[in-house]
Design a protein around this motif. Structure first.
Motif, PDB file in Angstrom:
ATOM      1  N   LEU A  61       1.736  20.924   0.744  1.00 51.61           N
ATOM      2  CA  LEU A  61       1.336  19.630   0.182  1.00 51.61           C
ATOM      3  C   LEU A  61       2.138  18.477   0.793  1.00 51.61           C
ATOM      4  CD1 LEU A  61       0.916  20.599  -3.565  1.00 51.61           C
ATOM      5  CD2 LEU A  61      -0.903  19.987  -1.959  1.00 51.61           C
ATOM      6  N   LEU A  62       3.440  18.657   0.898  1.00 46.81           N
ATOM      7  CA  LEU A  62       4.273  17.596   1.471  1.00 46.81           C
ATOM      8  C   LEU A  62       3.925  17.355   2.930  1.00 46.81           C
ATOM      9  CD1 LEU A  62       7.732  18.479  -0.101  1.00 46.81           C
ATOM     10  CD2 LEU A  62       6.319  16.487  -0.614  1.00 46.81           C
ATOM     11  N   PHE A  63       3.738  18.432   3.669  1.00 50.51           N
ATOM     12  CA  PHE A  63       3.438  18.276   5.097  1.00 50.51           C
ATOM     13  C   PHE A  63       2.077  17.611   5.304  1.00 50.51           C
ATOM     14  CE2 PHE A  63       2.131  19.722   9.321  1.00 50.51           C
ATOM     15  CZ  PHE A  63       3.234  19.319  10.062  1.00 50.51           C
ATOM     16  N   GLN A  64       1.079  18.004   4.529  1.00 49.21           N
ATOM     17  CA  GLN A  64      -0.252  17.424   4.693  1.00 49.21           C
ATOM     18  C   GLN A  64      -0.328  15.973   4.210  1.00 49.21           C
ATOM     19  OE1 GLN A  64      -2.806  18.663   6.406  1.00 49.21           O
ATOM     20  NE2 GLN A  64      -1.392  20.310   6.921  1.00 49.21           N
ATOM     21  N   SER A  65       0.538  15.604   3.273  1.00 49.30           N
ATOM     22  CA  SER A  65       0.499  14.231   2.776  1.00 49.30           C
ATOM     23  C   SER A  65       1.100  13.228   3.760  1.00 49.30           C
ATOM     24  CB  SER A  65       1.205  14.127   1.424  1.00 49.30           C
ATOM     25  OG  SER A  65       2.582  14.346   1.571  1.00 49.30           O
ATOM     26  N   ARG A  66       1.644  13.714   4.861  1.00 52.97           N
ATOM     27  CA  ARG A  66       2.171  12.804   5.895  1.00 52.97           C
ATOM     28  C   ARG A  66       1.070  11.950   6.505  1.00 52.97           C
ATOM     29  NH1 ARG A  66       4.744  15.193  10.546  1.00 52.97           N
ATOM     30  NH2 ARG A  66       2.723  16.157  10.728  1.00 52.97           N
ATOM     31  N   LYS A  67      -0.162  12.391   6.402  1.00 58.32           N
ATOM     32  CA  LYS A  67      -1.277  11.707   7.066  1.00 58.32           C
ATOM     33  C   LYS A  67      -1.854  10.559   6.247  1.00 58.32           C
ATOM     34  CE  LYS A  67      -2.395  15.886   9.542  1.00 58.32           C
ATOM     35  NZ  LYS A  67      -3.327  16.967   9.761  1.00 58.32           N
ATOM     36  N   VAL A  68      -1.341  10.339   5.040  1.00 57.51           N
ATOM     37  CA  VAL A  68      -1.831   9.245   4.202  1.00 57.51           C
ATOM     38  C   VAL A  68      -1.463   7.925   4.867  1.00 57.51           C
ATOM     39  CG1 VAL A  68      -1.565   8.121   1.964  1.00 57.51           C
ATOM     40  CG2 VAL A  68      -1.669  10.608   2.103  1.00 57.51           C
ATOM     41  N   GLU A  69      -2.431   6.988   4.939  1.00 54.30           N
ATOM     42  CA  GLU A  69      -2.187   5.753   5.671  1.00 54.30           C
ATOM     43  C   GLU A  69      -2.031   4.512   4.793  1.00 54.30           C
ATOM     44  OE1 GLU A  69      -4.764   5.188   8.968  1.00 54.30           O
ATOM     45  OE2 GLU A  69      -4.474   7.225   9.698  1.00 54.30           O
ATOM     46  N   LYS A  70      -2.681   4.453   3.643  1.00 58.95           N
ATOM     47  CA  LYS A  70      -2.575   3.268   2.794  1.00 58.95           C
ATOM     48  C   LYS A  70      -1.184   3.196   2.163  1.00 58.95           C
ATOM     49  CE  LYS A  70      -5.752   1.786   0.204  1.00 58.95           C
ATOM     50  NZ  LYS A  70      -6.675   1.661  -0.927  1.00 58.95           N
ATOM     51  N   VAL A  71      -0.558   2.035   2.258  1.00 55.56           N
ATOM     52  CA  VAL A  71       0.807   1.852   1.778  1.00 55.56           C
ATOM     53  C   VAL A  71       0.905   2.104   0.271  1.00 55.56           C
ATOM     54  CG1 VAL A  71       2.692   0.184   1.509  1.00 55.56           C
ATOM     55  CG2 VAL A  71       1.430   0.303   3.651  1.00 55.56           C
ATOM     56  N   ASP A  72      -0.081   1.655  -0.488  1.00 56.97           N
ATOM     57  CA  ASP A  72      -0.040   1.886  -1.941  1.00 56.97           C
ATOM     58  C   ASP A  72      -0.037   3.386  -2.259  1.00 56.97           C
ATOM     59  OD1 ASP A  72       0.049  -0.805  -2.507  1.00 56.97           O
ATOM     60  OD2 ASP A  72      -2.119  -0.999  -2.805  1.00 56.97           O
ATOM     61  N   ASN A  73      -0.831   4.132  -1.526  1.00 61.03           N
ATOM     62  CA  ASN A  73      -0.865   5.585  -1.726  1.00 61.03           C
ATOM     63  C   ASN A  73       0.451   6.228  -1.295  1.00 61.03           C
ATOM     64  OD1 ASN A  73      -3.470   5.331  -2.670  1.00 61.03           O
ATOM     65  ND2 ASN A  73      -4.400   5.895  -0.717  1.00 61.03           N
ATOM     66  N   GLN A  74       1.024   5.742  -0.204  1.00 61.78           N
ATOM     67  CA  GLN A  74       2.316   6.260   0.255  1.00 61.78           C
ATOM     68  C   GLN A  74       3.401   6.019  -0.789  1.00 61.78           C
ATOM     69  OE1 GLN A  74       3.016   4.303   4.003  1.00 61.78           O
ATOM     70  NE2 GLN A  74       1.657   5.680   5.137  1.00 61.78           N
ATOM     71  N   LYS A  75       3.375   4.837  -1.406  1.00 60.78           N
ATOM     72  CA  LYS A  75       4.363   4.527  -2.450  1.00 60.78           C
ATOM     73  C   LYS A  75       4.229   5.476  -3.634  1.00 60.78           C
ATOM     74  CE  LYS A  75       5.274  -0.327  -1.553  1.00 60.78           C
ATOM     75  NZ  LYS A  75       5.297  -1.683  -2.113  1.00 60.78           N
ATOM     76  N   GLU A  76       3.000   5.755  -4.029  1.00 57.93           N
ATOM     77  CA  GLU A  76       2.780   6.668  -5.156  1.00 57.93           C
ATOM     78  C   GLU A  76       3.264   8.081  -4.822  1.00 57.93           C
ATOM     79  OE1 GLU A  76       1.739   5.928  -8.248  1.00 57.93           O
ATOM     80  OE2 GLU A  76       1.806   3.842  -7.597  1.00 57.93           O
ATOM     81  N   ILE A  77       2.981   8.522  -3.615  1.00 58.89           N
ATOM     82  CA  ILE A  77       3.405   9.863  -3.193  1.00 58.89           C
ATOM     83  C   ILE A  77       4.929   9.940  -3.132  1.00 58.89           C
ATOM     84  CG2 ILE A  77       3.410  11.495  -1.267  1.00 58.89           C
ATOM     85  CD1 ILE A  77       0.474  10.589  -0.764  1.00 58.89           C
TER      86      ILE A  77
END
Length: 127
Positions: A61-77
């Protein structure tokens, strides 16, 4: 710290524990419970294998979430990662530490604490 690097580091820490739990589970059981033998030791070893499997899920999960691009989503993660690692650090200190008369396992405390701090810090730097 850039999001992708932070998530890579956050994935590497559980990966290290995953490999250690899968490779030498008896070491960790005998460190925590020096008198363990027979069925108790086998149950402890089985639990370490189960923990290794659960850590594999976390690593994926952590490795695959590296591909998230929206900053708001990155902050939540990153908030979720920071809270998760902070809680794990607290659990290690409270459950496995001196309150039970056991020596505090320093490497996991440092690893989870540092990842929690880095995640909070990285989250604050996202714009």
């Amino acid at each position: 710290m850039p999001y992708k690097i932070m998530m890579s580091i956050a994935a590497i820490v559980p990966l290290i524990f995953l490999i250690a739990f899968a490779a030498v589970p008896q070491f960790f059981i005998l460190q925590a419970y020096p008198g363990a033998e027979g069925l108790g030791l086998e149950i402890g070893i089985t639990q370490r294998y189960i923990m290794a499997g659960m850590l594999f899920i976390v690593v994926c999960l952590l490795f695959q979430s590296r591909k998230v691009e929206k900053v708001d989503n990155q902050k939540e993660i990153l908030l979720g990662v920071a809270i998760g690692f902070a809680v794990m650090c607290a659990v290690i200190i409270l459950v496995e530490g001196p309150l039970r008369g056991l020596p505090l396992p320093v490497p996991p405390v440092i690893a989870t604490g540092v990842i929690a701090i880095l995640s909070f810090w990285s989250r604050s730097k996202l714009s």
